[in-house]
Write a protein that holds these residues in place. Structure first.
Motif, PDB file in Angstrom:
ATOM      1  N   CYS A 143      13.218  -3.362  -4.023  1.00 31.28           N
ATOM      2  CA  CYS A 143      12.340  -4.217  -4.972  1.00 31.28           C
ATOM      3  C   CYS A 143      11.356  -3.204  -5.615  1.00 31.28           C
ATOM      4  O   CYS A 143      10.412  -2.470  -5.222  1.00 31.28           O
ATOM      5  CB  CYS A 143      11.549  -4.978  -3.939  1.00 31.28           C
ATOM      6  SG  CYS A 143      10.690  -6.243  -4.980  1.00 31.28           S
ATOM      7  N   THR A 144      11.746  -2.818  -6.885  1.00 30.44           N
ATOM      8  CA  THR A 144      10.851  -2.075  -7.675  1.00 30.44           C
ATOM      9  C   THR A 144      11.176  -2.277  -9.165  1.00 30.44           C
ATOM     10  O   THR A 144      12.300  -2.532  -9.473  1.00 30.44           O
ATOM     11  CB  THR A 144      11.079  -0.484  -7.386  1.00 30.44           C
ATOM     12  OG1 THR A 144      10.604   0.305  -8.365  1.00 30.44           O
ATOM     13  CG2 THR A 144      12.586   0.133  -7.032  1.00 30.44           C
ATOM     14  N   ILE A 145      10.095  -2.072  -9.906  1.00 26.87           N
ATOM     15  CA  ILE A 145      10.497  -2.373 -11.486  1.00 26.87           C
ATOM     16  C   ILE A 145      11.166  -1.081 -12.132  1.00 26.87           C
ATOM     17  O   ILE A 145      11.754  -1.493 -13.265  1.00 26.87           O
ATOM     18  CB  ILE A 145       9.091  -2.662 -12.237  1.00 26.87           C
ATOM     19  CG1 ILE A 145       8.353  -1.400 -12.201  1.00 26.87           C
ATOM     20  CG2 ILE A 145       8.325  -4.036 -11.860  1.00 26.87           C
ATOM     21  CD1 ILE A 145       7.108  -1.318 -13.140  1.00 26.87           C
TER      22      ILE A 145
ATOM     23  N   GLY B 119      11.017  -2.551  -0.793  1.00 23.62           N
ATOM     24  CA  GLY B 119      10.159  -1.550  -1.736  1.00 23.62           C
ATOM     25  C   GLY B 119      11.283  -0.522  -2.440  1.00 23.62           C
ATOM     26  O   GLY B 119      12.287  -0.848  -2.542  1.00 23.62           O
ATOM     27  N   GLY B 120      10.627   0.418  -2.784  1.00 25.94           N
ATOM     28  CA  GLY B 120      11.482   1.582  -3.674  1.00 25.94           C
ATOM     29  C   GLY B 120      11.767   2.690  -2.721  1.00 25.94           C
ATOM     30  O   GLY B 120      12.012   2.586  -1.426  1.00 25.94           O
ATOM     31  N   ASP B 121      12.135   3.796  -3.342  1.00 25.27           N
ATOM     32  CA  ASP B 121      12.800   4.980  -2.740  1.00 25.27           C
ATOM     33  C   ASP B 121      11.805   5.522  -1.656  1.00 25.27           C
ATOM     34  O   ASP B 121      12.203   5.803  -0.450  1.00 25.27           O
ATOM     35  CB  ASP B 121      13.240   5.893  -3.642  1.00 25.27           C
ATOM     36  CG  ASP B 121      12.111   6.525  -4.469  1.00 25.27           C
ATOM     37  OD1 ASP B 121      11.066   5.848  -4.987  1.00 25.27           O
ATOM     38  OD2 ASP B 121      12.040   7.801  -4.778  1.00 25.27           O
ATOM     39  N   GLY B 122      10.587   5.540  -1.893  1.00 25.03           N
ATOM     40  CA  GLY B 122       9.632   6.154  -1.058  1.00 25.03           C
ATOM     41  C   GLY B 122       9.404   5.232   0.426  1.00 25.03           C
ATOM     42  O   GLY B 122       9.743   5.676   1.394  1.00 25.03           O
ATOM     43  N   THR B 123       9.737   3.864   0.131  1.00 22.19           N
ATOM     44  CA  THR B 123       9.763   2.819   1.322  1.00 22.19           C
ATOM     45  C   THR B 123      10.951   3.290   1.954  1.00 22.19           C
ATOM     46  O   THR B 123      11.179   3.184   3.353  1.00 22.19           O
ATOM     47  CB  THR B 123       9.685   1.258   0.558  1.00 22.19           C
ATOM     48  OG1 THR B 123       8.439   1.272  -0.091  1.00 22.19           O
ATOM     49  CG2 THR B 123       9.753   0.365   1.824  1.00 22.19           C
ATOM     50  N   TYR B 124      12.184   3.543   1.183  1.00 20.95           N
ATOM     51  CA  TYR B 124      13.396   3.880   2.029  1.00 20.95           C
ATOM     52  C   TYR B 124      13.272   5.123   2.978  1.00 20.95           C
ATOM     53  O   TYR B 124      13.726   5.313   3.986  1.00 20.95           O
ATOM     54  CB  TYR B 124      14.655   4.019   1.324  1.00 20.95           C
ATOM     55  CG  TYR B 124      14.966   2.655   0.496  1.00 20.95           C
ATOM     56  CD1 TYR B 124      14.367   1.248   0.852  1.00 20.95           C
ATOM     57  CD2 TYR B 124      16.323   2.499  -0.192  1.00 20.95           C
ATOM     58  CE1 TYR B 124      14.882   0.136   0.449  1.00 20.95           C
ATOM     59  CE2 TYR B 124      16.641   1.256  -0.739  1.00 20.95           C
ATOM     60  CZ  TYR B 124      16.079   0.162  -0.370  1.00 20.95           C
ATOM     61  OH  TYR B 124      16.354  -0.976  -0.655  1.00 20.95           O
TER      62      TYR B 124
ATOM     63  N   ALA C  74       0.965  -1.152   0.255  1.00 19.33           N
ATOM     64  CA  ALA C  74       0.040   0.034   0.018  1.00 19.33           C
ATOM     65  C   ALA C  74       0.791   1.318   0.097  1.00 19.33           C
ATOM     66  O   ALA C  74       1.944   1.202   0.429  1.00 19.33           O
ATOM     67  CB  ALA C  74      -0.957  -0.091   1.273  1.00 19.33           C
ATOM     68  N   ARG C  75       0.139   2.219  -0.420  1.00 18.82           N
ATOM     69  CA  ARG C  75       1.005   3.630  -0.277  1.00 18.82           C
ATOM     70  C   ARG C  75       0.237   4.406   1.171  1.00 18.82           C
ATOM     71  O   ARG C  75      -1.166   4.442   1.055  1.00 18.82           O
ATOM     72  CB  ARG C  75       0.675   4.556  -1.323  1.00 18.82           C
ATOM     73  CG  ARG C  75       1.336   3.836  -2.673  1.00 18.82           C
ATOM     74  CD  ARG C  75       1.512   4.680  -3.766  1.00 18.82           C
ATOM     75  NE  ARG C  75       1.698   4.090  -4.994  1.00 18.82           N
ATOM     76  CZ  ARG C  75       2.877   3.538  -5.656  1.00 18.82           C
ATOM     77  NH1 ARG C  75       3.997   3.841  -4.779  1.00 18.82           N
ATOM     78  NH2 ARG C  75       2.972   3.018  -6.793  1.00 18.82           N
ATOM     79  N   SER C  76       0.996   4.659   2.201  1.00 20.40           N
ATOM     80  CA  SER C  76       0.320   5.054   3.193  1.00 20.40           C
ATOM     81  C   SER C  76       0.542   6.824   3.325  1.00 20.40           C
ATOM     82  O   SER C  76       1.412   7.075   3.564  1.00 20.40           O
ATOM     83  CB  SER C  76       0.828   4.361   4.314  1.00 20.40           C
ATOM     84  OG  SER C  76       0.519   4.901   5.804  1.00 20.40           O
ATOM     85  N   ALA C  77      -0.711   7.379   3.321  1.00 22.59           N
ATOM     86  CA  ALA C  77      -0.515   8.815   3.629  1.00 22.59           C
ATOM     87  C   ALA C  77      -0.333   9.075   5.126  1.00 22.59           C
ATOM     88  O   ALA C  77       0.528   9.925   5.347  1.00 22.59           O
ATOM     89  CB  ALA C  77      -1.852   9.309   3.198  1.00 22.59           C
TER      90      ALA C  77
HETATM   91  P1  ATP Z   1       7.892   2.207  -6.122  1.00 21.93           P
HETATM   92  O1  ATP Z   1       8.865   3.300  -6.376  1.00 21.93           O
HETATM   93  O2  ATP Z   1       7.946   0.720  -6.880  1.00 21.93           O
HETATM   94  O3  ATP Z   1       6.241   2.395  -6.371  1.00 21.93           O
HETATM   95  P2  ATP Z   1       8.202   2.921  -3.487  1.00 21.93           P
HETATM   96  O4  ATP Z   1       8.471   2.415  -2.079  1.00 21.93           O
HETATM   97  O5  ATP Z   1       9.050   4.252  -3.877  1.00 21.93           O
HETATM   98  O6  ATP Z   1       7.998   2.081  -4.662  1.00 21.93           O
HETATM   99  P3  ATP Z   1       6.086   5.030  -2.634  1.00 21.93           P
HETATM  100  O7  ATP Z   1       4.652   5.140  -2.922  1.00 21.93           O
HETATM  101  O8  ATP Z   1       6.954   6.075  -3.187  1.00 21.93           O
HETATM  102  O9  ATP Z   1       6.688   3.652  -3.221  1.00 21.93           O
HETATM  103  O10 ATP Z   1       6.399   4.864  -1.224  1.00 21.93           O
HETATM  104  C1  ATP Z   1       5.741   3.951  -0.197  1.00 21.93           C
HETATM  105  C2  ATP Z   1       5.221   4.682   1.145  1.00 21.93           C
HETATM  106  O11 ATP Z   1       6.528   4.860   1.875  1.00 21.93           O
HETATM  107  C3  ATP Z   1       4.696   5.697   1.024  1.00 21.93           C
HETATM  108  O12 ATP Z   1       3.148   5.560   0.778  1.00 21.93           O
HETATM  109  C4  ATP Z   1       4.438   6.274   2.493  1.00 21.93           C
HETATM  110  O13 ATP Z   1       3.844   5.443   3.279  1.00 21.93           O
HETATM  111  C5  ATP Z   1       6.081   5.944   2.678  1.00 21.93           C
HETATM  112  N1  ATP Z   1       6.820   7.257   2.467  1.00 21.93           N
HETATM  113  C6  ATP Z   1       7.418   7.666   1.344  1.00 21.93           C
HETATM  114  N2  ATP Z   1       7.968   8.671   1.495  1.00 21.93           N
HETATM  115  C7  ATP Z   1       7.965   9.097   3.026  1.00 21.93           C
HETATM  116  C8  ATP Z   1       8.648  10.014   3.788  1.00 21.93           C
HETATM  117  N3  ATP Z   1       9.358  10.937   3.144  1.00 21.93           N
HETATM  118  N4  ATP Z   1       8.550  10.059   5.211  1.00 21.93           N
HETATM  119  C9  ATP Z   1       7.708   8.817   5.379  1.00 21.93           C
HETATM  120  N5  ATP Z   1       6.967   7.971   4.705  1.00 21.93           N
HETATM  121  C10 ATP Z   1       7.225   7.979   3.680  1.00 21.93           C
END
Ligand code: ATP
Length: 319
Positions: free
Chosen positions: A125-127, A101-106, A71-74
């Motif tokens: 883990c991201t395409i 996950g990807g950069d957001g997860t990190y 999920a993407r968590s707001a």
């Molecule tokens: P992909 O790039 O493959 O979609 P991702 O991990 O980059 O994967 P995102 O949706 O960008 O996917 O991030 C996943 C989740 O990480 C977000 O929905 C949010 O809950 C959390 N997240 C992202 N950025 C931040 C941040 N700056 N601070 C806290 N949590 C964050």
């Protein structure tokens, strides 16, 4: 360290399950307890947690998607949300987390480790293959192969119907998938965010080629560079040749992971558990020249520079 948690977050990618399997079984091998957190950071906040045993990851190595859901968590983007997540972590006696996950997860991992005492290790883990510190992210090889398979099929109709096909591929801000499939699929041109492109110049090439007797073209467009639809319209307006658009979309996220992605998931999952056991935190695992490479989350999320000059020039020579 007695008990670790694992979650998948952001966009799903093929190989997430293989990574979960590796983390769970390596942790059990080290006599750790493992819990799976459902739906990424949302699952942490809402306490969607289940115990993982050896059998809970049986028969998933070949499956796309993620059994833990993602999920993407707001809410996790807020300090209050992360505090709630940390309360759940404490309540469930979780001593460390593996974040797949990807950069957001990190970035979520960075926020959590800065604010609270919880060791976190990231598994890429991201395409999109857009993370620093690793030459490949789990899922990117499968996505490239899926797109390539589709392009091979498009080629059949492109040559039979004598048409131009514009194929839009995924990758967010990265042109990695587009560049790979352009070379692997023998495309005539590729538009990616990392390179300046001139659609008019491309149209001139098409017209010249058409005069020489060329009858079909495949043009790859990365979603981060332009909309396939808009490029196709420009080509038709300029050349008066029939142009079709295919947006590959979410098919690129699905399917059984390739051997490369499964093996990468096995190796990186094991490494992540090893790092938690060593007391590390705020690090991401990866591979460079087939060797394990470990970097800080902050480095991993910096914009990845994709070198494209050599490979682009080669693609043009080969068309
Ligand atoms: P992909 O790039 O493959 O979609 P991702 O991990 O980059 O994967 P995102 O949706 O960008 O996917 O991030 C996943 C989740 O990480 C977000 O929905 C949010 O809950 C959390 N997240 C992202 N950025 C931040 C941040 N700056 N601070 C806290 N949590 C964050």
């Amino acid at each position: 360290m007695k008990r670790i948690g694992v979650l998948t977050s952001g966009g799903d990618a093929p190989g997430m399950n293989a990574a979960i399997r590796s983390i769970v079984r390596c942790a059990l091998h080290e006599k750790l307890e493992v819990v799976g957190v459902l739906r990424g950071y949302d699952g942490l906040i809402n306490e969607e947690i289940r115990t993982m045993d050896h059998a809970s990851v049986s028969n998933i190595i070949n499956r796309g998607g993620t059994i833990l859901k993602t999920a993407r968590s707001a809410e996790f983007m807020t300090r209050e949300g992360r505090k709630r997540a940390m309360d759940v972590i404490r309540k469930n006696k979780i001593d460390g987390l593996v974040l797949i996950g990807g950069d957001g997860t990190y970035r979520g991992g960075i926020a959590l480790t800065e604010e609270f005492e919880i060791p976190c290790i990231g598994v890429p883990c991201t395409i999109d293959n857009d993370l620093n510190g690793t030459e490949a992210t789990i899922g990117s090889d499968t996505a490239v192969n899926t797109a390539l398979e589709a392009i091979d099929k498009i080629r059949d109709t492109a040559t039979s119907m004598e048409r131009i096909f514009v194929v839009e591929v995924m990758g967010r801000e990265s042109g990695f998938i587009a560049m790979q499939v352009a070379v692997g699929g023998g495309a005539e041109d590729v538009l990616i965010p990392e390179r300046k492109f001139d659609v008019e110049e491309m149209c001139h090439d098409i017209v010249e080629g058409n005069i020489r007797g060329k009858i079909s073209w495949i043009i790859i467009v990365a979603e981060g560079a332009a909309k396939g639809e808009a490029i196709a319209r420009q080509i038709t307006d300029f050349t008066s040749l029939e142009t079709r658009v295919v947006v590959l979309g979410h098919v690129q996220r699905g399917g059984s992971p390739t051997a490369q992605d499964r093996i990468l998931a096995a190796r990186l999952g094991a490494e992540a558990v090893g790092l938690l056991l060593k007391g590390e935190s705020g690090k991401a695992v990866g591979v460079v020249s087939d060797e394990i490479n470990i970097v800080d989350f902050e480095f991993a999320v910096r914009k990845k520079i994709l070198e494209t000059d050599k490979i682009y020039n080669l693609m043009k020579i080969l068309t």
